[in-house]
Write a protein that holds these residues in place. Structure first.
Motif, short mmCIF file in Angstrom:
data_model
loop_
_atom_site.label_atom_id
_atom_site.label_comp_id
_atom_site.label_asym_id
_atom_site.label_seq_id
_atom_site.Cartn_x
_atom_site.Cartn_y
_atom_site.Cartn_z
N UNK A 454 31.56 6.17 42.04
CA UNK A 454 31.14 7.47 42.58
C UNK A 454 30.91 8.45 41.45
N UNK A 455 31.83 8.47 40.48
CA UNK A 455 31.67 9.37 39.33
C UNK A 455 30.40 9.04 38.56
N UNK A 456 30.14 7.76 38.36
CA UNK A 456 28.96 7.36 37.61
C UNK A 456 27.68 7.84 38.29
N UNK A 457 27.57 7.57 39.57
CA UNK A 457 26.34 7.94 40.26
C UNK A 457 26.19 9.45 40.41
N UNK A 458 27.32 10.12 40.56
CA UNK A 458 27.23 11.58 40.64
C UNK A 458 26.80 12.15 39.30
N UNK A 459 27.32 11.58 38.19
CA UNK A 459 26.92 12.05 36.87
C UNK A 459 25.45 11.75 36.60
N UNK A 460 25.04 10.55 37.03
CA UNK A 460 23.65 10.17 36.84
C UNK A 460 22.73 11.06 37.65
N UNK A 461 23.13 11.38 38.87
CA UNK A 461 22.31 12.24 39.71
C UNK A 461 22.23 13.64 39.13
N UNK A 462 23.36 14.14 38.63
CA UNK A 462 23.35 15.48 38.04
C UNK A 462 22.48 15.52 36.80
N UNK A 463 22.59 14.49 35.94
CA UNK A 463 21.75 14.40 34.74
C UNK A 463 20.28 14.37 35.11
N UNK A 464 19.96 13.56 36.10
CA UNK A 464 18.57 13.41 36.52
C UNK A 464 18.01 14.71 37.06
N UNK A 465 18.81 15.40 37.89
CA UNK A 465 18.36 16.68 38.46
C UNK A 465 18.14 17.72 37.37
N UNK A 466 19.07 17.77 36.42
CA UNK A 466 18.95 18.76 35.36
C UNK A 466 17.78 18.44 34.44
N UNK A 467 17.55 17.16 34.20
CA UNK A 467 16.42 16.78 33.36
C UNK A 467 15.10 17.15 34.01
N UNK A 468 15.03 16.93 35.33
CA UNK A 468 13.80 17.30 36.05
C UNK A 468 13.55 18.79 35.98
N UNK A 469 14.62 19.56 36.02
CA UNK A 469 14.47 21.02 35.95
C UNK A 469 14.01 21.48 34.57
N UNK A 470 14.43 20.74 33.51
CA UNK A 470 14.10 21.22 32.17
C UNK A 470 13.06 20.42 31.44
N UNK A 471 12.48 19.39 32.09
CA UNK A 471 11.56 18.49 31.40
C UNK A 471 10.27 19.18 30.99
#
Length: 578
Positions: A454-471
């Motif tokens: 759960x921690x892994x996927x939540x971290x991956x989702x957060x990273x992905x969301x933040x990357x999309x916002x700043x890409x």
């Protein structure tokens, strides 16, 4: 209610106790008519002028040479007469010309008694049989509610009412009105949605197709079956309206059909079992003629009453399980719920299959979560048996699965690690919402490996969301996401993690969420600076054992993180960066 008054003389019948009736007159009575345990002291002449049967009985009594003692009054004993003493009194008053009132409640009894006493036109013109027939044809059978009341009275007067075709005439009268075009319905009827309050004024709505269903609910089941059969035989009422009628009747007459009636004290179970059986027989063959809610409630009532034959009803409910609500099925025990899911699996068609299965999956998730509160009845084996049957059904979210698992683990703290591991395989961590993930990472009832996933996927989702916002401003590619083969470690490896490792992951997750709410342009830079190295350190512990042994293990069951990215794309990028 329609009524008819006969006669014009005052009613001079008097009572003496409960069992004696006499006519108050200057003339002494000369005949005693005994009906059951009631004695009527009357005069011969009025009776003989209108009743051929009484003529014969009195003549036979007067000429009886076996009488050893001379009696001033002849006594006639009539053991049985339709309607008993009350209906005989109506006939006797008519003979005297006294005022008597006929209505829907007593007209059938009076008609049967008049026939029994042979009060026909051959004895006197305008006799009682004739007058009652006029009243029936011109008033009672022309009235919707009077026809229903009269039909109800025929049951106690069988077989006399059947022989005189009174029951059949009432059935035809009711059926003809139930089948009429609704635009022509003008008579009074009972319907909960007949009128609507609009700005303080009552405005009649269009007559609904099932306007008649509530008025028939007071009929005994035997008569009700005959009414429904007569209505159906005319072929003018649709199957869904018949279904609506059955629903209304069951709601009013069947104990246990609704939750409020489940606590009703019942002394005659056989009576109500027969009632439920009759209702089941009347359900039209068209699948959509009755609602799924009606079927589930009827099944619940049959279980409550201890009905023996439920197979047909179970099949009907199971075939339409996707239409049931959680409140409908919560009174089903686990074994019955298992049977219903099995029936659904066997009967489902390809048409709307995905939607139907998604509905059943949601229903089962909710059922298991609520039923888990009863730890004595829902064992691990039964939980798994039901859950695994729908584990492959489509779900937009696995929050329901997680809730069911969490409730079960809460109520069954005695299960071991391997059992916890097996039950958690039902859940796909990738499909948990943010809220469910936040709960799961703090959930001490879950195995450590599930918390890590759960921690892994939540971290991956957060990273992905933040990357999309700043890409758009940084131009960097999507951050590294670990392939499925590397995201799972053995139970021993997972359990070897110390508390600080888990805290690090949780802390990074909190940092990512906090950073997301800050300035969009600086999110990625802050993440890289503040958290990226910590994540690498923790996950390096997870992977190092595997790389040393050269193993690439894949996770099992639906609890595996799976392949968020395509393996061919992610593995090369990941290995290079690692």
């Amino acid at each position: 209610m329609k009524f008819m008054k006969l006669g014009s003389k005052p009613d001079s019948f008097q009572s003496e106790g409960d069992n004696v009736r006499y006519v108050s007159s200057d003339l002494a009575t000369d005949v005693i008519v005994t009906i059951g345990d009631v004695k009527f002291y009357l005069h011969k002449f009025p009776l003989l002028s209108k009743s051929a049967r009484l003529q014969k009985l009195i003549a036979a009594t007067s000429s009886n040479e076996d009488n050893e003692i001379h009696q001033e009054e002849d006594e006639i004993v009539i053991p049985e007469i339709p309607g008993g003493a009350a209906s005989f009194e109506i006939c006797a008053k008519f003979c005297y010309g006294m005022t008597v009132t006929l209505n829907a409640y007593n007209v059938v009894a009076a008609r049967c008694a008049a026939e029994f006493l042979e009060m026909h036109e051959t004895v006197e013109k305008g006799n009682l049989v004739y007058k009652i027939e006029v009243f029936l044809n011109s008033s009672i059978l022309q009235s919707w509610k009077d026809s229903i009341i009269t039909l109800q009275t025929t049951r106690a007067l069988s077989p006399h009412a059947e022989e005189l075709k009174l029951t059949g005439r009432c059935l035809e009268s009711i059926a003809s009105r139930a089948c009429i075009d609704t635009s022509r319905v003008e008579w009074s009827y009972t319907y909960s949605k007949k009128k609507n309050l609009d700005n303080g004024l009552r405005r009649p709505q269009a007559v609904p197709r099932g306007w008649w269903v509530e008025d028939l609910c007071d009929l005994h089941i035997d008569l009700y079956k005959r009414v429904i059969a007569t209505i159906e035989s005319r072929g003018k009422v649709s199957a869904d309206v018949i279904g609506e009628a059955l629903h209304a009747y069951a709601t009013k007459r069947v104990p246990g059909f609704s939750k409020s009636s489940s606590s009703v004290q019942i002394t005659d179970y056989a009576k109500y079992r027969a009632l439920v059986g009759s209702i089941i027989e009347m359900i039209p063959e068209e699948k959509r003629s009755v609602s799924s809610s009606f079927l589930t409630k009827l099944l619940r009532a049959s279980i409550f009453l201890g009905c023996d034959e439920e197979t047909g009803l179970i099949n009907r409910v199971g075939e339409r399980l996707d239409e049931a609500s959680l409140s409908d099925v919560m009174l089903y025990d686990v074994d019955l719920m298992l049977n219903l899911v099995e029936v659904f699996l066997k009967s489902r068609s390809e048409e709307d299959d995905v939607t139907r299965k998604a509905s059943v999956a949601k229903l089962v998730d909710g059922y298991l979560a609520e039923r888990s509160r009863d730890s004595d009845k829902l064992t691990l084996q039964k939980f798994l048996a039901i859950a695994e049957m729908v584990s492959g059904f489509p779900r937009q979210s696995h929050d329901g699965v997680y809730r069911a698992i969490d409730m079960f683990l809460k109520e069954h703290p005695e299960i071991n690690k391997s059992e916890k591991k097996r039950i958690c395989r039902l859940m796909d961590c990738r499909k948990l919402s943010v809220e469910a993930c936040a709960h799961a990472v703090q959930n001490e009832r879950l195995p450590m490996r599930v918390v890590v996933q759960v921690l892994f996927f939540e971290q991956a989702r957060a990273n992905n969301n933040n990357n999309n916002n700043g890409s758009s401003s940084t131009g960097n590619s999507t951050p590294e996401i670990i392939p499925a083969s590397r995201s799972t470690n053995t139970e021993d490896e997972t359990e070897s993690w110390d508390t600080e490792d888990i805290k690090t992951l949780r802390g990074e997750l909190a940092s990512l969420r906090l950073a997301k709410n800050q300035q969009q342009e600086n999110i990625k830079g802050k993440l890289v600076k503040g958290g990226g190295l910590g994540v690498s350190r923790v996950f390096s512990k997870l992977w190092s054992g595997k790389e040393r042994s050269g193993e690439m293990m894949s996770s099992s069951g639906t609890s595996s993180p799976g392949s968020i990215n395509d393996d061919s794309k992610s593995s090369s990028s990941t290995n290079k960066k690692h």
